[in-house]
Design a protein around this motif. Structure first.
Motif, mmCIF file in Angstrom:
data_model
loop_
_atom_site.group_PDB
_atom_site.id
_atom_site.type_symbol
_atom_site.label_atom_id
_atom_site.label_comp_id
_atom_site.label_asym_id
_atom_site.label_seq_id
_atom_site.Cartn_x
_atom_site.Cartn_y
_atom_site.Cartn_z
ATOM 1 N N HIS A 166 0.820 -1.215 0.000
ATOM 2 C CA HIS A 166 0.000 0.000 0.000
ATOM 3 C C HIS A 166 0.854 1.266 0.000
ATOM 4 O O HIS A 166 0.628 2.181 0.793
ATOM 5 C CB HIS A 166 -0.928 -0.010 1.215
ATOM 6 N N LYS A 167 1.804 1.331 -0.903
ATOM 7 C CA LYS A 167 2.771 2.432 -0.903
ATOM 8 C C LYS A 167 2.134 3.791 -1.150
ATOM 9 O O LYS A 167 2.631 4.811 -0.679
ATOM 10 C CB LYS A 167 3.853 2.159 -1.950
ATOM 11 N N THR A 168 1.024 3.830 -1.876
ATOM 12 C CA THR A 168 0.413 5.121 -2.215
ATOM 13 C C THR A 168 -0.852 5.413 -1.420
ATOM 14 O O THR A 168 -1.500 6.428 -1.663
ATOM 15 C CB THR A 168 0.068 5.171 -3.719
ATOM 16 N N THR A 169 -1.201 4.521 -0.461
ATOM 17 C CA THR A 169 -2.466 4.707 0.253
ATOM 18 C C THR A 169 -2.305 4.687 1.772
ATOM 19 O O THR A 169 -2.712 5.614 2.458
ATOM 20 C CB THR A 169 -3.476 3.614 -0.157
ATOM 21 N N SER A 172 3.938 4.792 4.760
ATOM 22 C CA SER A 172 4.967 5.818 4.588
ATOM 23 C C SER A 172 6.301 5.103 4.474
ATOM 24 O O SER A 172 6.528 4.070 5.107
ATOM 25 C CB SER A 172 4.983 6.791 5.770
ATOM 26 N N ILE A 201 0.008 9.468 6.379
ATOM 27 C CA ILE A 201 -0.197 8.563 5.255
ATOM 28 C C ILE A 201 -1.161 9.190 4.249
ATOM 29 O O ILE A 201 -1.999 10.019 4.613
ATOM 30 C CB ILE A 201 -0.714 7.186 5.722
ATOM 31 N N PRO A 202 -1.072 8.803 2.973
ATOM 32 C CA PRO A 202 -1.873 9.455 1.931
ATOM 33 C C PRO A 202 -3.373 9.444 2.187
ATOM 34 O O PRO A 202 -4.061 10.438 1.908
ATOM 35 C CB PRO A 202 -1.509 8.658 0.670
ATOM 36 N N VAL A 203 -3.932 8.336 2.706
ATOM 37 C CA VAL A 203 -5.382 8.245 2.855
ATOM 38 C C VAL A 203 -5.901 9.201 3.935
ATOM 39 O O VAL A 203 -7.093 9.521 3.965
ATOM 40 C CB VAL A 203 -5.799 6.787 3.160
ATOM 41 N N GLU A 205 -4.740 12.333 4.212
ATOM 42 C CA GLU A 205 -4.563 13.702 3.739
ATOM 43 C C GLU A 205 -5.910 14.411 3.648
ATOM 44 O O GLU A 205 -6.884 13.885 3.105
ATOM 45 C CB GLU A 205 -3.889 13.714 2.361
ATOM 46 N N ARG A 217 1.881 7.505 14.586
ATOM 47 C CA ARG A 217 0.788 6.752 13.964
ATOM 48 C C ARG A 217 0.669 5.363 14.580
ATOM 49 O O ARG A 217 1.680 4.695 14.811
ATOM 50 C CB ARG A 217 1.053 6.635 12.460
ATOM 51 N N ARG A 286 -13.585 10.891 -1.195
ATOM 52 C CA ARG A 286 -12.134 10.745 -1.347
ATOM 53 C C ARG A 286 -11.609 9.591 -0.491
ATOM 54 O O ARG A 286 -10.756 8.807 -0.935
ATOM 55 C CB ARG A 286 -11.432 12.045 -0.980
ATOM 56 N N GLY A 290 -9.793 6.098 -1.751
ATOM 57 C CA GLY A 290 -8.502 5.641 -1.254
ATOM 58 C C GLY A 290 -8.569 4.243 -0.669
ATOM 59 O O GLY A 290 -7.675 3.410 -0.911
#
Length: 341
Positions: A166-169, A172, A201-203, A205, A217, A286, A290
């Protein structure tokens, strides 16, 4: 290799929103069910087969609170008893199908697959935060996964895969070696890790403004055997005491995963999210996007694993230290299955 089923347990059957005054079908533990709501709104679940010629009852018609077989018209009430048969003044008393206890909780219909006498509706899973006005509910999907349900359970007992899958969601970078801890509590396994002084983490944001500061976290994976996972995860500004229990100013979510074992090679992942922030169409959409991306990342890996599981091999899989929670979880399921509970 076939994995065991624990029959005396409540299993997620369907979203409550998907069951109405039409006949619906679901498969649980390799058993086919026909499901519908009675006129007073209760959920009935019957074995999906007529004992006359074995036609699926789901091909029939709902008549009041009873199901009329679409082949020869035998009609079964919501207890499974045949109440009428064509050409007969009295229905044959031996004509009946199995009925299954049901209950509703957290927007889900649940079904008891074992001994009906052991079914206790008060034991259906319910998370207190679901009713807490400080939290909003973001109801997700029913995601079909072509993999054994315990493979998905492995995934939901395992924080270590997050940084790789889950590198993009949900991840970190640079936290691959963060320590993971675990323990068993009865028929539950808890696995947890903290990531201290890292980026959001991206989700997360846009859910809370930390002014660009790093956060502490947490991820607590609560697995209730055989089919429920609740991931308590969140972030607080670094240095504000979150690891010591001060989480007054934080993002906190509960990702709830309710798994329906369909058969040895497939399952259904029902998921929803609770968050300690108000409902907002823009933010919720959003967040849903995600989480859908993240859970489809898991699906891709798990289905590839299942394809390899199904190939004949002479060697066995290895275990690593990070598999401790999964091993505990599988042992609990085996104990539940062997004890008939």
């Amino acid at each position: 290799m076939n994995v065991p089923y624990a029959y005396d347990a409540w299993y997620p059957l369907a979203w409550s929103r998907d069951i109405g005054r039409q006949l619906a079908t679901r498969r649980v533990l390799e058993e086919d069910l026909v499901v519908y709501r009675t006129e007073d709104g209760q959920v009935a679940a019957l074995e999906d087969v007529c004992p006359h010629r074995l036609a699926p009852l789901s091909l029939g018609t709902l008549r009041g609170n009873a199901v009329e077989c679409g082949y020869h018209g035998l009609t079964f009430d919501c207890s499974g008893q045949c109440v009428s048969a064509p050409g007969m003044a009295r229905a044959p008393t031996g004509a009946r199908v199995r009925s299954y206890p049901t209950a509703e909780s957290m927007g889900m219909v649940w079904v008891w697959m074992g001994d009906p006498a052991k079914a206790n509706g008060s034991e259906v899973f319910h998370l207190a935060e679901y009713d807490d006005p400080a939290y909003s509910v973001v109801e997700g999907d029913a995601l079909p996964v072509q993999a054994n349900y315990l493979s998905l359970a492995d995934n939901l007992c395992d924080p270590t895969h997050v940084v790789y899958v889950h590198k993009t969601t949900l991840a970190s970078a640079g936290r691959e070696e963060t320590r993971v801890q675990h323990e068993r509590q009865g028929n539950k396994v808890i696995t947890w890790r903290w990531v201290i002084d890292g980026p959001l983490i991206p989700v997360f944001e846009g859910l809370k403004d930390f002014g660009g500061a790093n956060v502490d976290r947490w991820h607590y994976y609560h697995y209730h055997a055989p089919c429920i996972a609740v991931i308590d995860f969140g972030s607080a500004r670094t240095g504000t005491g979150a690891p010591e229990g001060n989480r007054e100013d934080c993002i906190r979510m509960f990702a709830c995963h309710f798994i329906t074992p369909i058969d040895q090679h497939s399952c259904m992942q029902h998921w929803l999210c609770l968050k300690n922030s108000p409902s907002s169409p823009e933010i919720d959409d959003r967040l849903l996007a995600g989480l859908r991306l993240a859970f489809n990342e898991d699906k891709r890996v798990l289905e590839a694993i299942q394809r390899n599981e199904d190939k004949p091999r002479e060697w066995k899989r290895i275990n690593l230290a990070l598999d401790a929670s999964s091993i505990k979880m599988r042992r609990i399921v085996e104990e539940m299955a062997s004890s008939g509970s």
